[in-house]
Design a protein around this motif. Structure first.
Motif, mmCIF file in Angstrom:
data_model
loop_
_atom_site.group_PDB
_atom_site.id
_atom_site.type_symbol
_atom_site.label_atom_id
_atom_site.label_comp_id
_atom_site.label_asym_id
_atom_site.label_seq_id
_atom_site.Cartn_x
_atom_site.Cartn_y
_atom_site.Cartn_z
ATOM 1 N N SER A 1 -8.300 10.407 5.422
ATOM 2 C CA SER A 1 -6.873 10.529 5.160
ATOM 3 C C SER A 1 -6.621 11.997 4.838
ATOM 4 O O SER A 1 -7.546 12.733 4.482
ATOM 5 N N GLU A 2 -5.380 12.421 4.978
ATOM 6 C CA GLU A 2 -5.027 13.818 4.718
ATOM 7 C C GLU A 2 -4.184 13.909 3.468
ATOM 8 O O GLU A 2 -3.295 13.089 3.245
ATOM 9 N N ASP B 1 -8.199 6.005 7.912
ATOM 10 C CA ASP B 1 -8.241 5.529 9.292
ATOM 11 C C ASP B 1 -9.606 4.899 9.597
ATOM 12 O O ASP B 1 -10.423 4.706 8.697
ATOM 13 N N ASP B 2 -9.846 4.599 10.872
ATOM 14 C CA ASP B 2 -11.096 3.940 11.268
ATOM 15 C C ASP B 2 -12.330 4.782 10.975
ATOM 16 O O ASP B 2 -13.432 4.254 10.869
ATOM 17 N N ASP C 1 0.825 -1.207 0.000
ATOM 18 C CA ASP C 1 0.000 0.000 0.000
ATOM 19 C C ASP C 1 0.863 1.262 0.000
ATOM 20 O O ASP C 1 0.435 2.321 0.460
ATOM 21 N N TYR C 2 2.076 1.165 -0.542
ATOM 22 C CA TYR C 2 3.046 2.258 -0.463
ATOM 23 C C TYR C 2 2.492 3.576 -1.009
ATOM 24 O O TYR C 2 2.849 4.651 -0.540
ATOM 25 N N TYR C 3 1.609 3.523 -1.994
ATOM 26 C CA TYR C 3 1.112 4.734 -2.648
ATOM 27 C C TYR C 3 0.284 5.615 -1.712
ATOM 28 O O TYR C 3 0.068 6.793 -1.999
ATOM 29 N N TRP C 4 -0.166 5.085 -0.581
ATOM 30 C CA TRP C 4 -0.853 5.903 0.435
ATOM 31 C C TRP C 4 0.147 6.610 1.355
ATOM 32 O O TRP C 4 -0.249 7.447 2.169
ATOM 33 N N TYR C 5 1.425 6.254 1.255
ATOM 34 C CA TYR C 5 2.444 6.727 2.213
ATOM 35 C C TYR C 5 3.626 7.411 1.539
ATOM 36 O O TYR C 5 4.660 7.577 2.166
ATOM 37 N N GLY D 1 -13.104 2.449 1.556
ATOM 38 C CA GLY D 1 -12.874 2.817 2.947
ATOM 39 C C GLY D 1 -12.659 4.304 3.164
ATOM 40 O O GLY D 1 -12.661 4.773 4.299
ATOM 41 N N LEU D 2 -12.473 5.060 2.076
ATOM 42 C CA LEU D 2 -12.218 6.496 2.200
ATOM 43 C C LEU D 2 -13.530 7.270 2.112
ATOM 44 O O LEU D 2 -14.253 7.165 1.133
#
Length: 183
Positions: free
Chosen positions: A103-104, A98-99, A70-74, A135-136
């Motif tokens: 996301s920012e 997140d739960d 999932d590197y593309y989220w980080y 999930g977003l």
């Protein structure tokens, strides 16, 4: 979820851990060579240069190593202007949703390329890509209160201003907070 993201003018490419390590150890010129891009030394205010270097060292490299699938989220996504085959800035998220489904997003653009709608186009493309993840639900952002250009980018992308706060930095900074909801 297609990677890289293509728009009419841009290619938005997420950097892998290997790309990030080359940038950190050898500099942007070697990263650009690795990506087959023309050299474009970014011109950014000192705050954004420092924030980018800190994110590279303390967040992008360790997080992309920790979450290789999932590197593309980080990571930093290079904003590549196709007409000039060069990177004109970076954009990315602060991790998987997140739960609460948030996301920012953050972004910075080379001063030489501001005022051309590039950041607006990049934010739209990356948000559209991210909202494909079920999930977003909410994308958040922060902009310095004196950065009207960045605020316009968010407004054009249907972000709503949600408040104001002070970031506890070495030089404290007032920022507006923003949210864009999934449609």
């Amino acid at each position: 979820m297609t990677i890289p993201i293509q728009t009419s003018r841009l290619t938005i490419l997420p950097l892998t851990n290997q790309h990030l390590r080359v940038w950190h150890q050898s500099g942007r010129k070697d990263l650009e060579k690795m990506l087959d891009l023309l050299h474009n030394p970014w011109e950014m205010e000192l705050f954004y240069e420092q924030e980018t270097q800190q994110a590279l060292r303390d967040y992008w490299i360790p997080q992309t190593a920790k979450f290789p699938l999932d590197y593309y989220w980080y990571t930093n996504w290079e904003i590549i202007l196709n007409s000039s085959s060069c990177s004109v800035g970076g954009i990315g998220f602060a991790g998987l949703p997140d739960d609460q489904g948030t996301s920012e997003i953050g972004y910075a653009l080379d001063q030489k390329f501001r005022g051309q709608g590039i950041a607006t186009e990049a934010v739209l493309a990356l948000c559209d890509w991210a909202f494909q993840d079920s999930g977003l639900r909410i994308v958040r952002a922060e902009t310095p209160v004196d950065n009207e250009g960045s605020q316009r980018v968010l407004e054009k992308n249907d972000f709503q201003k949600t408040g104001k706060k002070t970031l506890a930095l070495e030089n404290p900074m007032q920022v507006f907070t923003w949210e864009r909801l999934r449609y």
